[in-house]
Enzyme design. Sequence first.
Site, PDB file in Angstrom:
ATOM      1  N   GLU A   1      72.496 -24.179  19.217  1.00  0.00           N
ATOM      2  CA  GLU A   1      72.073 -25.049  18.119  1.00  0.00           C
ATOM      3  C   GLU A   1      73.258 -25.731  17.452  1.00  0.00           C
ATOM      4  O   GLU A   1      73.180 -26.887  17.055  1.00  0.00           O
ATOM      5  CB  GLU A   1      71.311 -24.211  17.076  1.00  0.00           C
ATOM      6  CG  GLU A   1      70.889 -24.970  15.837  1.00  0.00           C
ATOM      7  CD  GLU A   1      69.808 -26.012  16.089  1.00  0.00           C
ATOM      8  OE1 GLU A   1      69.229 -26.022  17.202  1.00  0.00           O
ATOM      9  OE2 GLU A   1      69.538 -26.816  15.183  1.00  0.00           O
TER      10      GLU A   1
ATOM     11  N   HIS B   1      94.941 -23.598  13.650  1.00  0.00           N
ATOM     12  CA  HIS B   1      95.546 -22.582  14.509  1.00  0.00           C
ATOM     13  C   HIS B   1      94.605 -21.399  14.685  1.00  0.00           C
ATOM     14  O   HIS B   1      95.044 -20.282  14.953  1.00  0.00           O
ATOM     15  CB  HIS B   1      96.867 -22.105  13.908  1.00  0.00           C
ATOM     16  CG  HIS B   1      98.026 -23.008  14.158  1.00  0.00           C
ATOM     17  ND1 HIS B   1      99.316 -22.649  13.886  1.00  0.00           N
ATOM     18  CD2 HIS B   1      98.088 -24.254  14.679  1.00  0.00           C
ATOM     19  CE1 HIS B   1     100.135 -23.640  14.204  1.00  0.00           C
ATOM     20  NE2 HIS B   1      99.416 -24.631  14.687  1.00  0.00           N
TER      21      HIS B   1
ATOM     22  N   CYS C   1     102.609 -32.947  12.330  1.00  0.00           N
ATOM     23  CA  CYS C   1     101.359 -33.373  12.962  1.00  0.00           C
ATOM     24  C   CYS C   1     101.083 -34.845  12.719  1.00  0.00           C
ATOM     25  O   CYS C   1     100.132 -35.400  13.285  1.00  0.00           O
ATOM     26  CB  CYS C   1     100.155 -32.604  12.395  1.00  0.00           C
ATOM     27  SG  CYS C   1     100.278 -30.830  12.411  1.00  0.00           S
TER      28      CYS C   1
ATOM     29  N   HIS D   1      97.729 -22.828  21.494  1.00  0.00           N
ATOM     30  CA  HIS D   1      98.197 -23.397  20.237  1.00  0.00           C
ATOM     31  C   HIS D   1      97.045 -23.516  19.237  1.00  0.00           C
ATOM     32  O   HIS D   1      97.034 -22.817  18.235  1.00  0.00           O
ATOM     33  CB  HIS D   1      98.828 -24.761  20.564  1.00  0.00           C
ATOM     34  CG  HIS D   1      99.355 -25.525  19.399  1.00  0.00           C
ATOM     35  ND1 HIS D   1     100.344 -26.476  19.517  1.00  0.00           N
ATOM     36  CD2 HIS D   1      99.023 -25.513  18.089  1.00  0.00           C
ATOM     37  CE1 HIS D   1     100.605 -26.995  18.324  1.00  0.00           C
ATOM     38  NE2 HIS D   1      99.823 -26.427  17.449  1.00  0.00           N
TER      39      HIS D   1
END
Lengths: 210, 210, 210, 210
Positions: free
Chosen positions: D119, D98, D78, D169
Amino acid sequence: MPNDHASTLICDLARSFYALGWVSGTGGGICIRDGEHVLVAPSGVQKERMQPDHIFTIALDGAVVDRPADATLRPSECSSLFLKAINLRAAGAVIHSHSMYAMAATLLFEKEFSISHLEMIKGIHGMNYGDTLVVPIIENTARECDLADALEDAILRYPSTFAVLVRRHGVYVWGADWIRAKTHAECYEYLFRAAVEMRRMGIPTRMEGA
Amino acid sequence: MPNDHASTLICDLARSFYALGWVSGTGGGICIRDGEHVLVAPSGVQKERMQPDHIFTIALDGAVVDRPADATLRPSECSSLFLKAINLRAAGAVIHSHSMYAMAATLLFEKEFSISHLEMIKGIHGMNYGDTLVVPIIENTARECDLADALEDAILRYPSTFAVLVRRHGVYVWGADWIRAKTHAECYEYLFRAAVEMRRMGIPTRMEGA
Amino acid sequence: MPNDHASTLICDLARSFYALGWVSGTGGGICIRDGEHVLVAPSGVQKERMQPDHIFTIALDGAVVDRPADATLRPSECSSLFLKAINLRAAGAVIHSHSMYAMAATLLFEKEFSISHLEMIKGIHGMNYGDTLVVPIIENTARECDLADALEDAILRYPSTFAVLVRRHGVYVWGADWIRAKTHAECYEYLFRAAVEMRRMGIPTRMEGA
Amino acid sequence: MPNDHASTLICDLARSFYALGWVSGTGGGICIRDGEHVLVAPSGVQKERMQPDHIFTIALDGAVVDRPADATLRPSECSSLFLKAINLRAAGAVIHSHSMYAMAATLLFEKEFSISHLEMIKGIHGMNYGDTLVVPIIENTARECDLADALEDAILRYPSTFAVLVRRHGVYVWGADWIRAKTHAECYEYLFRAAVEMRRMGIPTRMEGA
């Protein structure tokens, strides 16, 4: 003398699986391979309250090598099933889960569970995002040990699977070691749940062309 | 002087049942038999925050044998119900759960909850996979102690059950000792939830011919 | 000098409410009355990570009596709402939950949430099993403090309620002390969830004649 | 030498995210910016069992500045995505989840997730109750690093978003620091779940006129 580290790990994982709902009611379990031996939990005990000195050591043919002092304990009824994945697929650890989603998946699919195009599929060894993940489903039997032949057959017919679902029962999942077995178990759990949710939303679990 | 070990165990189990959603809002509870005595929690207290010195000891006829120093505490209102399972079925422990799934099951079934062909049924003493598990449902009453007669009647009419559901309320579950009572409670909980999910999926809970 | 015991308790309860999903995203909160003062959490902080020295002490008119050393902290925006229940209903503690089920209940009911014939209703002070429990629903506002007038109005119009729902937002729940406020919060949470599940199953939440 | 405090925090948050179901199966992750550096977890490890000495330190261009002693570890896949939010939006922390609800939201919406009048929307920086919260959805790719261009494009086209969903994903969420990133992640999670539940109840997620 059993492997203390692996025995402690089995108890630790069992507590964690209990919290996930995989081993409630004394069901489910886990084994970890240690060289030519396999460490397995006793049968019919509260999995979240096991202690390392409750763990059995068995050989690859199922013979008991080392047993707990408590003479009332017997090795898990899953042992013969665990050994199928260990001997046929070189598994280093096998997890048997009674997860509600694994069970529910067997109510929604016939012979095979299948799903495609979910990121979590990549968590299964050898699978890519666009692949169709297939998990064979075998029929449940009155006694757990009677599942062994059907499990062996499914393992041989689906050489790339790391899991076999058992109808109205749960799932057996494995991996090359305990970390990969646990990772697989978490990914399959997610995928079984995703399939149940997708069916509820009317979304196909397998894409056209996959 | 109460049994310290069992008192500590009751508090430990109560915390665990709170985490499962069985005893929220001070509802639900557990008792454990200790010889000719029964250890029970106080009425209307936060079950997850009980301490061992809050536990009552009562006789098999309900008489209080030993009580907490805190004079404001009274024994659980479930006590007379717990004693039915103990005296009529030789239960060693009884669990009363306010689980949402137990309650929901009483909305989906009339006189009896029934389910068959699920592995988890094997977790109930004496039951096999293909058997139909039946749990009687009694009607709720304004006061908990008024349930005692209906509970006794259900226990006598269903000699092999280890649980009685109470409409729009919850369930009483027992076993020969605390481990078997807890194992039963986990298996019934799974089966109540499975039934709710199966109804949602349009799948019958009981197979033809079972 | 603030009440150390109550400050610690607020932090402890906040961690527990976080685990229940009531105060995620810094939302929700709790206050506990201590004589002529009220202990409240700061605004906009992670509720599960608060420490006792983060807690404000305010007077019954909202004036800050004691504040944390950290000058960036402000008292919870809920404070004026908490004080309504404290001053109008003699509440000893007030809980504000952003529970998904409380919010969902406001999507399924118009002016009032109502439910009858559930055992958990007995957990609300003064209610019996066959009574219809009613909870007023007020409309949400852009700023939390602007809810105060509508909350006061609902409290005055429903003198026996211990909760007010806020549309698309959550719920305020109180009780004579922190234990009764927490017990109420758990019972209302169960009842909101039960109502959502009953609607899904096509079962009316209120019985004919109730 | 890495920042010990931030490394410990990453491990602590990862355990907490695991309990929430955001990072199971070794998926998902978190990074925290530390001046001109970014601390990131390794790729493909059990997120709930990471230790501070497993954490990588990378520069803002992705170059590895400091790495764990364990030579088998690689920085999270990532990382290039995390750096997009850090460099384009001055994020101080980025969370990749995930979550099942984030994934399910991408099955129910086409190009954009949108919701209004809840809210919890106020928990997203700059948003008010009546605003429509929009989250762009990008298509998943076979390899995680191939998402980088689409993520950058979405960030540039939606300058006020703090999240980008990835079809089938999960979601990337960020904030000015780790507290705001975590608060955002909790609020988005609530909103994705609320949307799934609202669709099930037949209630539109976006109000007319919003």
